[in-house]
Every structure is written in structure tokens, then in C-alpha cells.
Design a protein around this motif. Structure first.
Motif, short mmCIF file in Angstrom:
data_model
loop_
_atom_site.label_atom_id
_atom_site.label_comp_id
_atom_site.label_asym_id
_atom_site.label_seq_id
_atom_site.Cartn_x
_atom_site.Cartn_y
_atom_site.Cartn_z
N PRO A 223 4.21 7.55 16.95
CA PRO A 223 2.74 7.56 16.88
C PRO A 223 2.22 7.46 15.45
N GLY A 224 2.66 6.44 14.71
CA GLY A 224 2.20 6.26 13.33
C GLY A 224 3.36 6.44 12.37
N ILE A 225 3.23 5.81 11.22
CA ILE A 225 4.38 5.81 10.29
C ILE A 225 4.41 7.08 9.45
N VAL A 226 3.27 7.54 9.01
CA VAL A 226 3.28 8.80 8.25
C VAL A 226 3.76 9.93 9.16
N LEU B 197 11.44 4.70 1.13
CA LEU B 197 11.28 3.41 0.46
C LEU B 197 10.05 2.70 1.01
N SER B 198 9.25 2.14 0.13
CA SER B 198 8.10 1.34 0.57
C SER B 198 8.50 -0.13 0.40
N ASN B 199 8.72 -0.81 1.53
CA ASN B 199 9.27 -2.18 1.50
C ASN B 199 8.53 -3.06 2.51
N HIS C 129 6.46 -3.02 -1.26
CA HIS C 129 5.99 -1.85 -1.99
C HIS C 129 4.47 -1.77 -2.05
N ASN C 130 3.99 -0.59 -1.69
CA ASN C 130 2.58 -0.23 -1.87
C ASN C 130 2.57 0.81 -2.98
N PRO C 131 1.89 0.64 -4.10
CA PRO C 131 0.73 -0.22 -4.32
C PRO C 131 0.97 -1.57 -5.01
N SER D 91 12.94 3.31 5.55
CA SER D 91 12.33 2.11 5.00
C SER D 91 11.01 1.88 5.75
N ASP D 92 9.93 2.12 5.04
CA ASP D 92 8.59 1.95 5.61
C ASP D 92 8.20 0.48 5.42
N GLU D 93 8.22 -0.29 6.52
CA GLU D 93 7.99 -1.73 6.43
C GLU D 93 6.68 -2.14 7.08
N ILE D 94 5.68 -1.28 6.96
CA ILE D 94 4.40 -1.52 7.62
C ILE D 94 3.71 -2.79 7.10
N HIS D 95 3.99 -3.17 5.84
CA HIS D 95 3.34 -4.38 5.29
C HIS D 95 4.22 -5.63 5.45
C1 PLP Z 1 3.16 1.94 2.95
C2 PLP Z 1 2.32 2.53 4.04
N1 PLP Z 1 2.89 3.26 5.00
C3 PLP Z 1 2.17 3.81 6.00
C4 PLP Z 1 0.82 3.65 6.07
C5 PLP Z 1 0.04 4.31 7.17
O1 PLP Z 1 0.66 4.09 8.38
P1 PLP Z 1 0.23 4.92 9.68
O2 PLP Z 1 -1.24 4.76 9.82
O3 PLP Z 1 1.01 4.26 10.77
O4 PLP Z 1 0.65 6.32 9.43
C6 PLP Z 1 0.17 2.89 5.10
C7 PLP Z 1 -1.30 2.75 5.12
O5 PLP Z 1 -1.91 2.44 4.14
C8 PLP Z 1 0.95 2.31 4.07
O6 PLP Z 1 0.37 1.55 3.12
#
Ligand code: PLP
Length: 390
Positions: A93-96, A166-168, A170-172, A198-202
Motif C-alpha cells: 500500500p505505497g512505497i514509503v 537506494l533511490s533508483n 535517484h531523487n532528487p 531499491s525504490d524504483e518508483i521513478h
Molecule cells: C523516491 C520516491 N519514493 C517514494 C515516493 C512516494 O511513494 P508512495 O507514495 O508510494 O509512498 C516518492 C514520492 O515522491 C519518491 O520520490
């Protein structure tokens, strides 16, 4: 075909971007270019799919539609050349939230989580909020981009470090990490028994000819130490619908995490999440995605050109993915509070202040450019006037 110049009035939709301006910035009337959602309409093929389900008028308990995982796996294989087995995947239910849940399952209270700042701030806040120690391996700035500091990582990664986030991409800074970097990271983490989230949301928004490389696809070591999180939420502007997925190739890690999710029913979607995702991961979605990214590239070029001409002391880093631009404002010579004063009180803009992303973010601002160009132009003109007057 699609009109990304259309200005949508978000008033009355309880959107976070406008709704918390007073609370966060002390002024409800700023132009908001901060939280990472887009000011573009969610495409009609998604709203139509949701509307069709609404027309049914009965919203009892529901299950994952047949063919869902096959469709998600197909999208990943087509876009990132990574063949994911359906049994490796589950809904989250969401990445965070996924990060928070994984910390609770895998990191004991006296163990630690590594992050590489400057990076998406919940990577720091989520472990801290769960009372886990955070260990920092700051990225190294080289020629207007970041690289990972592996020597430093080897020194700080002691036996209490259980996880690295890991932000992959990368944000920001919008970096698509290359295969070699990811392989090296995997080797160090695998050797030490560190799980890499590995957070690949982007991942579906690589631009300017760049490609996203899934962490777990770069080596067997990477596959075995990885938990990958992804979602259609950023790409298709459906963050409010909440539809994310987790992929874990390693049997033991998967069993531990997924049985905990199942025990707590945290792997169960709402009625609407799979509908939106299945409508997005289609040929129609692909056509929209490409047009949207072409518009994003145009906006990024616009910002870079504008700054070169009118704001020479602000240097935007050209992202390789997504719609966030990391603005290097250090040449303005302003300290943290004066830089915020310039953006908020003088230019009347709400961006993300670079310091919130941790060490290395000082003197930067993160600009969300997923907005109609006319709004972006207004923002840059406000900034240019404010800089001239200060
Ligand atoms: C790298 C990264 N991960 C996760 C999220 C948020 O994901 P979620 O809404 O699924 O928790 C964001 C939103 O800006 C993000 O940039």
C-alpha cells in the motif's frame, strides 16, 4: 494528442500540494512546485476504467483481478528487460509504507539502516520514526552529478547494518544509476548480508535517451539481496489511488516479508488500485507516457535555457529521469534561511528546500517541473525578478 498545457484548477480536491502551503510555508498563496505529483490530468483511459467500476455501485470486499500480475510483469519485461516471476510479486500500500514495513520485519531495534544523501527524505525519516539508527554514506559530487562512495560504504557498513535504501532512479538528482555502479553496490551489500531496498518508483520516466536499470537485474548477488518497490503512481499521476508492488527473488527474504504482510492483511489492494494500474500498463498508457515525457523534456530544456539567460547563478542539473530538477543555487551566496526567504517570501514559490534531503543538499532547491509550461514560466519570472531585486 494530449494537452499538457491545460491548466487544471485543483481547488476543492484536497490536494496536498496546495492544502498544506500555510502549514509548511506560512503562506497559502504561494505557487507550489514541491511534492512529486503532476499538475497534469490523470489520463482519461484511467478515469474511464475507474468510472466503469463506480457504475456497478456495490463496493464490497474485492480480490486482485485475474491477469493482474502477468500484466505488471509484462510491463516490466517490455520496459526494463527484467523477467520477473509472478510469485516474486505482491501488492503493497505505497512505497514509503513498504519501506517502513520492511524495516519492521528485517531490522532489529539495535540494528541500522544505511542511506546515501542527498536523497528522498523519507529514507531518513522512516527508519528514525521506527527508532532505528540511520548511517549516512553521502554521495560524492563530481562534475554536476553524484557518484556513490564505495570506499566509505565499506568502512561504515558494520555488522549492525542490515539494510540500505537506494533511490533508483535517484531523487532528487534524477540519476539513472548504471549497471556497473549497481553491481558494485550489490557486491558490497551481498557480502555483508545487507538487504538493499531499491525504490524504483521513478523507473518508467527515463528521459533524454537514458535507460533505467533495475537493481535486481544487474547480477545474481543483486537479485539475492534485493527488495524492489515500484508503482505506476508517479508516471501516471495516480499517487492518491495508492497502488504499489514489491518484487523479491530470494525465497527466504520473500517468505519472511510476504508472510508478515499477509498476517497483517497489508498486501490487500482497495477496489480501485488494480483497476487504475491495469488501465495504465497498456498500449494506450504507453502512448500517453511517451507524450508526457516529451513534454517533461521540453519543460526541462525550458528551465535550463531560462536559467542560462536570466538566472546565471542558478544551475539546474539535467535529470536523466523524472520531473524533478535539482537547482544548484550555491552561486547566489545565500545561507539557508536567506535562500528560503528568496524563494518563499520574495519569489512567492514553494519548492523543496535542498537541506531536507540531507548532507550535500545545502544550497540546492528541488523544482517539480511537471506543470503546464505557462506556470513554469510564471515561476521562473518570479524567481528572476526576486533575484534582481535582492
Ligand atoms: C523516491 C520516491 N519514493 C517514494 C515516493 C512516494 O511513494 P508512495 O507514495 O508510494 O509512498 C516518492 C514520492 O515522491 C519518491 O520520490
Amino acid at each position: 494528442m494530449y494537452n499538457f498545457d491545460k491548466i487544471i484548477d485543483r481547488t476543492g480536491s484536497d490536494d496536498l500540494k496546495h492544502g498544506v502551503l500555510q502549514e509548511r510555508y506560512g503562506d497559502a498563496n504561494l505557487l507550489p512546485l514541491w511534492v512529486a505529483d503532476m499538475d497534469f490530468e490523470t489520463p482519461q483511459f484511467i478515469t474511464d476504467a475507474l468510472r466503469r467500476r463506480l457504475d456497478h455501485s456495490l463496493f464490497g470486499y474485492t480480490m486482485m483481478p485475474k491477469g493482474y500480475w502477468q500484466q505488471v510483469a509484462g510491463w516490466i519485461a517490455d520496459h526494463h528487460a527484467w523477467n520477473v516471476k509472478e510469485e516474486w510479486m505482491t501488492f503493497i500500500p505505497g512505497i514509503v509504507k513498504g519501506i517502513g514495513m520492511a524495516i519492521n520485519v528485517f531490522v532489529k531495534p539495535d540494528e541500522k539502516v544505511i542511506i546515501q544523501p542527498p536523497v528522498y527524505h523519507p529514507f531518513r525519516l522512516t527508519p528514525l520514526g521506527n527508532r532505528r539508527e540511520v548511517v549516512y554514506n553521502p554521495l560524492k559530487e563530481i562534475d554536476g552529478t553524484y557518484t556513490m562512495d564505495f570506499d566509505q560504504l565499506e568502512q561504515i557498513a558494520d555488522e549492525k547494518c542490515r539494510m540500505l535504501i537506494l533511490s533508483n532512479p535517484h531523487n532528487p538528482a534524477g540519476i539513472c544509476w548504471d549497471k556497473q555502479t549497481l553491481q558494485r553496490l550489490a557486491h558490497i551489500c551481498h557480502q555483508r548480508g545487507i538487504i538493499v531496498i531499491s525504490d524504483e518508483i521513478h523507473c518508467d520516466m527515463a528521459i533524454f535517451g537514458n535507460r533505467h536499470t533495475p537493481f535486481a537485474s544487474v547480477s545474481e548477488e543483486a537479485a539475492q539481496c534485493s527488495i524492489t518497490f515500484g508503482a505506476p503512481s508517479k508516471t501516471f499521476n495516480i499517487a492518491g489511488i495508492v497502488s504499489s508492488y514489491s518484487i523479491i527473488p530470494n525465497d527466504e527474504t520473500r517468505h519472511l516479508f510476504y508472510s508478515w504482510l499477509e498476517a497483517n492483511e497489508l498486501n490487500e489492494p482497495t477496489i480501485f488500485s488494480p483497476i487504475a494500474t491495469m488501465a495504465a500498463f497498456t498500449p494506450e498508457g504507453e502512448a500517453w507516457r511517451k507524450e508526457m515525457l516529451a513534454y517533461i523534456e521540453g519543460n526541462i530544456d525550458f528551465v535550463i535555457d531560462y536559467c542560462a539567460k536570466h538566472l546565471p547563478k542558478i544551475k539546474p542539473w539535467r535529470p536523466q529521469a523524472s520531473f524533478l530538477v535539482w537547482l544548484d543555487c550555491r552561486d547566489l551566496g545565500l545561507n539557508h534561511s536567506l535562500l528560503n526567504d528568496l524563494f518563499v517570501n520574495k519569489a512567492r514559490l514553494a519548492l523543496n528546500d535542498g537541506e531536507m534531503f540531507g548532507k550535500g543538499g545545502e544550497g540546492f532547491m528541488r523544482l517539480n517541473i511537471a506543470t503546464p509550461r505557462a506556470i513554469l514560466q510564471d515561476a521562473l519570472e518570479r524567481l528572476s525578478k526576486a533575484v534582481q531585486l535582492s
